[in-house]
Design a protein around this motif. Sequence first.
Motif, PDB file in Angstrom:
ATOM      1  N   GLY A  28     -23.399  16.788  -2.474  1.00 31.78           N
ATOM      2  CA  GLY A  28     -22.395  15.946  -3.130  1.00 31.78           C
ATOM      3  C   GLY A  28     -21.466  15.268  -2.145  1.00 31.78           C
ATOM      4  N   TRP A  29     -21.033  16.004  -1.135  1.00 30.91           N
ATOM      5  CA  TRP A  29     -20.156  15.443  -0.107  1.00 30.91           C
ATOM      6  C   TRP A  29     -20.870  14.313   0.637  1.00 30.91           C
ATOM      7  CZ3 TRP A  29     -18.754  18.300   5.035  1.00 30.91           C
ATOM      8  CH2 TRP A  29     -17.721  17.623   5.688  1.00 30.91           C
ATOM      9  N   SER A  30     -22.109  14.567   1.013  1.00 32.58           N
ATOM     10  CA  SER A  30     -22.889  13.550   1.729  1.00 32.58           C
ATOM     11  C   SER A  30     -23.079  12.301   0.870  1.00 32.58           C
ATOM     12  CB  SER A  30     -24.253  14.115   2.136  1.00 32.58           C
ATOM     13  OG  SER A  30     -24.099  15.207   3.009  1.00 32.58           O
ATOM     14  N   ALA A  31     -23.406  12.497  -0.396  1.00 30.69           N
ATOM     15  CA  ALA A  31     -23.595  11.355  -1.298  1.00 30.69           C
ATOM     16  C   ALA A  31     -22.320  10.523  -1.406  1.00 30.69           C
ATOM     17  CB  ALA A  31     -24.035  11.838  -2.678  1.00 30.69           C
ATOM     18  N   GLY A  32     -21.184  11.201  -1.510  1.00 31.09           N
ATOM     19  CA  GLY A  32     -19.919  10.485  -1.582  1.00 31.09           C
ATOM     20  C   GLY A  32     -19.621   9.700  -0.311  1.00 31.09           C
ATOM     21  N   LEU A  33     -19.886  10.309   0.846  1.00 26.89           N
ATOM     22  CA  LEU A  33     -19.633   9.619   2.114  1.00 26.89           C
ATOM     23  C   LEU A  33     -20.573   8.433   2.313  1.00 26.89           C
ATOM     24  CD1 LEU A  33     -18.910  12.573   4.576  1.00 26.89           C
ATOM     25  CD2 LEU A  33     -17.282  11.025   3.470  1.00 26.89           C
ATOM     26  N   ILE A  34     -21.761   8.504   1.713  1.00 24.38           N
ATOM     27  CA  ILE A  34     -22.688   7.366   1.776  1.00 24.38           C
ATOM     28  C   ILE A  34     -22.236   6.268   0.811  1.00 24.38           C
ATOM     29  CG2 ILE A  34     -25.056   6.625   1.254  1.00 24.38           C
ATOM     30  CD1 ILE A  34     -25.928   9.453   2.251  1.00 24.38           C
TER      31      ILE A  34
ATOM     32  N   ALA B 179     -26.770  40.586  -1.042  1.00 17.36           N
ATOM     33  CA  ALA B 179     -27.873  39.620  -1.038  1.00 17.36           C
ATOM     34  C   ALA B 179     -27.709  38.592  -2.157  1.00 17.36           C
ATOM     35  CB  ALA B 179     -29.216  40.337  -1.168  1.00 17.36           C
ATOM     36  N   LEU B 180     -27.298  39.045  -3.327  1.00 24.16           N
ATOM     37  CA  LEU B 180     -27.091  38.130  -4.447  1.00 24.16           C
ATOM     38  C   LEU B 180     -25.911  37.207  -4.182  1.00 24.16           C
ATOM     39  CD1 LEU B 180     -28.017  37.255  -7.238  1.00 24.16           C
ATOM     40  CD2 LEU B 180     -26.510  39.002  -8.206  1.00 24.16           C
ATOM     41  N   LEU B 181     -24.843  37.735  -3.618  1.00 24.17           N
ATOM     42  CA  LEU B 181     -23.678  36.922  -3.263  1.00 24.17           C
ATOM     43  C   LEU B 181     -24.056  35.843  -2.254  1.00 24.17           C
ATOM     44  CD1 LEU B 181     -20.636  36.334  -3.367  1.00 24.17           C
ATOM     45  CD2 LEU B 181     -20.357  38.069  -1.569  1.00 24.17           C
TER      46      LEU B 181
ATOM     47  N   LYS C 172     -25.190  30.261  -0.868  1.00 24.47           N
ATOM     48  CA  LYS C 172     -26.089  29.250  -0.306  1.00 24.47           C
ATOM     49  C   LYS C 172     -26.341  28.136  -1.312  1.00 24.47           C
ATOM     50  CE  LYS C 172     -28.609  31.923   3.124  1.00 24.47           C
ATOM     51  NZ  LYS C 172     -29.921  32.397   3.581  1.00 24.47           N
ATOM     52  N   PHE C 173     -26.525  28.510  -2.583  1.00 28.31           N
ATOM     53  CA  PHE C 173     -26.715  27.509  -3.630  1.00 28.31           C
ATOM     54  C   PHE C 173     -25.502  26.581  -3.717  1.00 28.31           C
ATOM     55  CE2 PHE C 173     -25.993  26.174  -8.025  1.00 28.31           C
ATOM     56  CZ  PHE C 173     -27.141  25.427  -8.247  1.00 28.31           C
ATOM     57  N   VAL C 174     -24.315  27.175  -3.763  1.00 28.45           N
ATOM     58  CA  VAL C 174     -23.079  26.382  -3.827  1.00 28.45           C
ATOM     59  C   VAL C 174     -22.946  25.509  -2.577  1.00 28.45           C
ATOM     60  CG1 VAL C 174     -20.546  26.560  -3.774  1.00 28.45           C
ATOM     61  CG2 VAL C 174     -21.871  27.967  -5.361  1.00 28.45           C
ATOM     62  N   HIS C 175     -23.252  26.075  -1.427  1.00 30.38           N
ATOM     63  CA  HIS C 175     -23.122  25.343  -0.167  1.00 30.38           C
ATOM     64  C   HIS C 175     -24.059  24.128  -0.123  1.00 30.38           C
ATOM     65  CE1 HIS C 175     -21.946  24.720   3.939  1.00 30.38           C
ATOM     66  NE2 HIS C 175     -23.198  24.815   4.363  1.00 30.38           N
ATOM     67  N   VAL C 176     -25.313  24.328  -0.479  1.00 33.34           N
ATOM     68  CA  VAL C 176     -26.271  23.217  -0.462  1.00 33.34           C
ATOM     69  C   VAL C 176     -25.865  22.147  -1.477  1.00 33.34           C
ATOM     70  CG1 VAL C 176     -28.667  22.588  -0.986  1.00 33.34           C
ATOM     71  CG2 VAL C 176     -28.182  24.572   0.453  1.00 33.34           C
ATOM     72  N   ALA C 177     -25.463  22.564  -2.660  1.00 28.03           N
ATOM     73  CA  ALA C 177     -25.055  21.601  -3.689  1.00 28.03           C
ATOM     74  C   ALA C 177     -23.830  20.806  -3.265  1.00 28.03           C
ATOM     75  CB  ALA C 177     -24.786  22.323  -5.007  1.00 28.03           C
TER      76      ALA C 177
ATOM     77  N   GLY D 263     -19.530  27.396   3.345  1.00 25.49           N
ATOM     78  CA  GLY D 263     -20.180  27.558   4.648  1.00 25.49           C
ATOM     79  C   GLY D 263     -19.468  28.577   5.512  1.00 25.49           C
ATOM     80  N   THR D 264     -18.146  28.562   5.485  1.00 27.52           N
ATOM     81  CA  THR D 264     -17.362  29.543   6.246  1.00 27.52           C
ATOM     82  C   THR D 264     -17.624  30.954   5.724  1.00 27.52           C
ATOM     83  OG1 THR D 264     -15.667  27.872   6.682  1.00 27.52           O
ATOM     84  CG2 THR D 264     -15.038  30.183   6.974  1.00 27.52           C
ATOM     85  N   ALA D 265     -17.674  31.100   4.409  1.00 25.29           N
ATOM     86  CA  ALA D 265     -17.968  32.411   3.830  1.00 25.29           C
ATOM     87  C   ALA D 265     -19.354  32.891   4.254  1.00 25.29           C
ATOM     88  CB  ALA D 265     -17.865  32.347   2.310  1.00 25.29           C
ATOM     89  N   LEU D 266     -20.313  31.978   4.284  1.00 20.55           N
ATOM     90  CA  LEU D 266     -21.661  32.353   4.723  1.00 20.55           C
ATOM     91  C   LEU D 266     -21.682  32.783   6.188  1.00 20.55           C
ATOM     92  CD1 LEU D 266     -23.798  29.659   2.892  1.00 20.55           C
ATOM     93  CD2 LEU D 266     -23.942  32.147   2.587  1.00 20.55           C
ATOM     94  N   ILE D 267     -20.905  32.107   7.015  1.00 20.23           N
ATOM     95  CA  ILE D 267     -20.812  32.504   8.425  1.00 20.23           C
ATOM     96  C   ILE D 267     -20.298  33.930   8.521  1.00 20.23           C
ATOM     97  CG2 ILE D 267     -19.601  32.115  10.611  1.00 20.23           C
ATOM     98  CD1 ILE D 267     -19.514  29.126   9.861  1.00 20.23           C
ATOM     99  N   LEU D 268     -19.246  34.213   7.785  1.00 22.00           N
ATOM    100  CA  LEU D 268     -18.650  35.548   7.838  1.00 22.00           C
ATOM    101  C   LEU D 268     -19.587  36.619   7.288  1.00 22.00           C
ATOM    102  CD1 LEU D 268     -15.018  34.623   6.757  1.00 22.00           C
ATOM    103  CD2 LEU D 268     -15.856  35.086   9.073  1.00 22.00           C
ATOM    104  N   LEU D 269     -20.340  36.290   6.253  1.00 18.41           N
ATOM    105  CA  LEU D 269     -21.235  37.276   5.649  1.00 18.41           C
ATOM    106  C   LEU D 269     -22.532  37.470   6.428  1.00 18.41           C
ATOM    107  CD1 LEU D 269     -20.826  36.391   1.873  1.00 18.41           C
ATOM    108  CD2 LEU D 269     -20.015  38.447   3.040  1.00 18.41           C
ATOM    109  N   GLN D 270     -23.019  36.395   7.054  1.00 18.62           N
ATOM    110  CA  GLN D 270     -24.311  36.478   7.721  1.00 18.62           C
ATOM    111  C   GLN D 270     -24.209  36.602   9.239  1.00 18.62           C
ATOM    112  OE1 GLN D 270     -26.206  32.943   5.924  1.00 18.62           O
ATOM    113  NE2 GLN D 270     -27.692  34.409   5.129  1.00 18.62           N
ATOM    114  N   GLY D 271     -23.086  36.186   9.810  1.00 16.77           N
ATOM    115  CA  GLY D 271     -22.930  36.273  11.255  1.00 16.77           C
ATOM    116  C   GLY D 271     -23.950  35.436  12.007  1.00 16.77           C
TER     117      GLY D 271
END
Length: 170
Positions: A20-26, A4-6, A11-16, A69-77
């Motif tokens: 950042g990626w979105s801001a750069g693309l804008i 749960a902590l992982l 999720k924190f890293v993914h959202v951040a 995001g890929t790690a979250l997919i694998l962990l959360q299914g």
Amino acid sequence: MSLALLVTWLKFVHVATIAGWSAGLIALPFLYRQRRGLEGQPLYRLHAFTRFLYVALVSPTAFAAIASGTALILLQGTYENWFSAKLVGVSVLTGVHIFSGLLILRLFEPDGVYPLGRFILILTVTLSAIAAILVLVLGKPDIEWPTVLARFFAPGALSELAGQIIGVTK
């Protein structure tokens, strides 16, 4: 570390990193528009800054966003239809990212231009993809795919498709 902590940290890293990626693309299209009429040292500085932003900041952030995001997919299914639609939005952002890298290679040549129409199109596509991702992730709407797409997005469909292409069957 508990699972749960992982997941919380991922999720924190993914959202951040998505932010950042979105801001750069804008930001990139606005830098491209500044290319018009520049020559010599000012053109060189703009090119150097644009390449730095793309190579040193936007691209690593994109990689971290996709990896987390890929790690979250694998962990959360997560295999909901809204999630499949979100991945379509992420693929649009990936396409914009790749297009931006190719554009940087050509834009700063002596005859490089970035027309207003392209600026408006890319900015609209980027903002639309970001908005769609936010709506899908925050709203988690109940989406029903048409039958053809439902088979395509079903868990294991990629494995079956790849098996048919390379001649391996289960």
